[in-house]
Design a protein around this motif. Structure first.
Motif, PDB file in Angstrom:
ATOM      1  N   ASP A  93      -4.136  -5.204   8.928  1.00  0.00           N
ATOM      2  CA  ASP A  93      -4.917  -6.082   8.079  1.00  0.00           C
ATOM      3  C   ASP A  93      -4.057  -7.251   7.638  1.00  0.00           C
ATOM      4  O   ASP A  93      -2.915  -7.089   7.233  1.00  0.00           O
ATOM      5  CB  ASP A  93      -5.468  -5.334   6.866  1.00  0.00           C
TER       6      ASP A  93
ATOM      7  N   ASP B 140      -0.144  -5.718   1.576  1.00  0.00           N
ATOM      8  CA  ASP B 140      -1.549  -6.065   1.374  1.00  0.00           C
ATOM      9  C   ASP B 140      -1.635  -7.583   1.486  1.00  0.00           C
ATOM     10  O   ASP B 140      -1.514  -8.312   0.505  1.00  0.00           O
ATOM     11  CB  ASP B 140      -2.020  -5.579   0.008  1.00  0.00           C
TER      12      ASP B 140
ATOM     13  N   LYS C  63       0.855  -1.174   0.000  1.00  0.00           N
ATOM     14  CA  LYS C  63       0.000   0.000   0.000  1.00  0.00           C
ATOM     15  C   LYS C  63       0.900   1.237   0.000  1.00  0.00           C
ATOM     16  O   LYS C  63       2.098   1.151   0.251  1.00  0.00           O
ATOM     17  CB  LYS C  63      -0.893  -0.010   1.242  1.00  0.00           C
TER      18      LYS C  63
ATOM     19  N   LYS D  10      -3.781  -9.915  -0.773  1.00  0.00           N
ATOM     20  CA  LYS D  10      -3.242 -10.097  -2.117  1.00  0.00           C
ATOM     21  C   LYS D  10      -2.072 -11.076  -2.109  1.00  0.00           C
ATOM     22  O   LYS D  10      -1.882 -11.839  -3.063  1.00  0.00           O
ATOM     23  CB  LYS D  10      -2.814  -8.755  -2.701  1.00  0.00           C
TER      24      LYS D  10
END
Length: 216
Positions: A213, A104, A98, A107
């Motif tokens: 995340d 991420d 990011k 992904k």
């Protein structure tokens, strides 16, 4: 039990150790590699054409030593890591980070080779990219462990409220935060690819602070 799920479980444990460090992030994306375009669209020379920076593992042993600090340096270090992951680490589709520099993780999960050994989480084939991964970790922004814990706790509760009943709470341990999630990552009871889990993750994404995340 697939290699993919085992790798995800191992990755969560590895990330837990990183949180306790208390660094949170491992990698990112790259400006180049032959046939690879940078995040902004420009094309950069291949890794083979890039001289190793002074003080790096490629120029005399040991881990690369960061020469600067701040978010820009963190992002650039992550880009360097992915350049190696894509060209030397054997993960040609390793995703870009990011703009904050954080990975991420969803992904990354999507490009995991189900027949592999979790190279996507461990610095590439034979950990060849570990020095670059370590250099990026050293530049990761410092975090407030209490805020991280509260964020992951709220996320865990949200996941259970949205149907993932086995999702466990994080814990504070050894000066860091051990993420929650699957109660048995070595033999998973939660299927992260199920439609129900995907819906819950999307519903609860806002509970996690930037950089968390994918942690649980």
């Amino acid at each position: 039990m697939t290699n993919h799920t085992v790798s995800r479980g191992a990755a969560r444990l590895r990330l837990a150790a990183v949180v306790a460090a208390p660094l949170l992030v491992l990698s990112a994306a790259c400006r180049g590699g032959e046939g690879v375009r940078a995040h902004e669209g420009e094309e950069i020379a291949s890794v083979a054409d890039q001289p190793a920076p002074a003080g790096s593992a490629r120029a005399g042993g040991g881990s690369p030593k960061p020469a600067a600090s701040g978010r820009s340096a963190f992002y650039d270090a992550q880009l360097t890591y992915v350049r190696w992951m894509r060209t030397k680490g054997g993960v040609k589709d390793f995703p870009y980070p990011k703009l904050s520099g954080y990975l991420d993780w969803p992904k990354i999960d999507d490009v995991v080779d189900p027949k592999g050994r979790g190279e996507e989480y461990k610095g590439g084939r034979n950990a060849v990219c570990f020095p670059e991964m370590e250099a990026a970790m050293e530049l990761a922004p410092k975090r407030d462990k209490q805020k991280d814990y509260e964020s992951m706790l709220a996320h865990a509760k949200c996941m259970r409220d949205n149907g993932v009943s086995a999702f466990t709470n994080p814990t504070l341990s050894g000066g860091g935060v051990i993420p929650g999630g699957d109660p048995n990552p070595g033999n998973p009871v939660i299927d992260p690819k199920s439609p129900g889990y995907e819906r819950s993750r999307e519903a609860c994404a806002s509970k996690l602070l930037e950089g968390l995340d994918g942690m649980q």
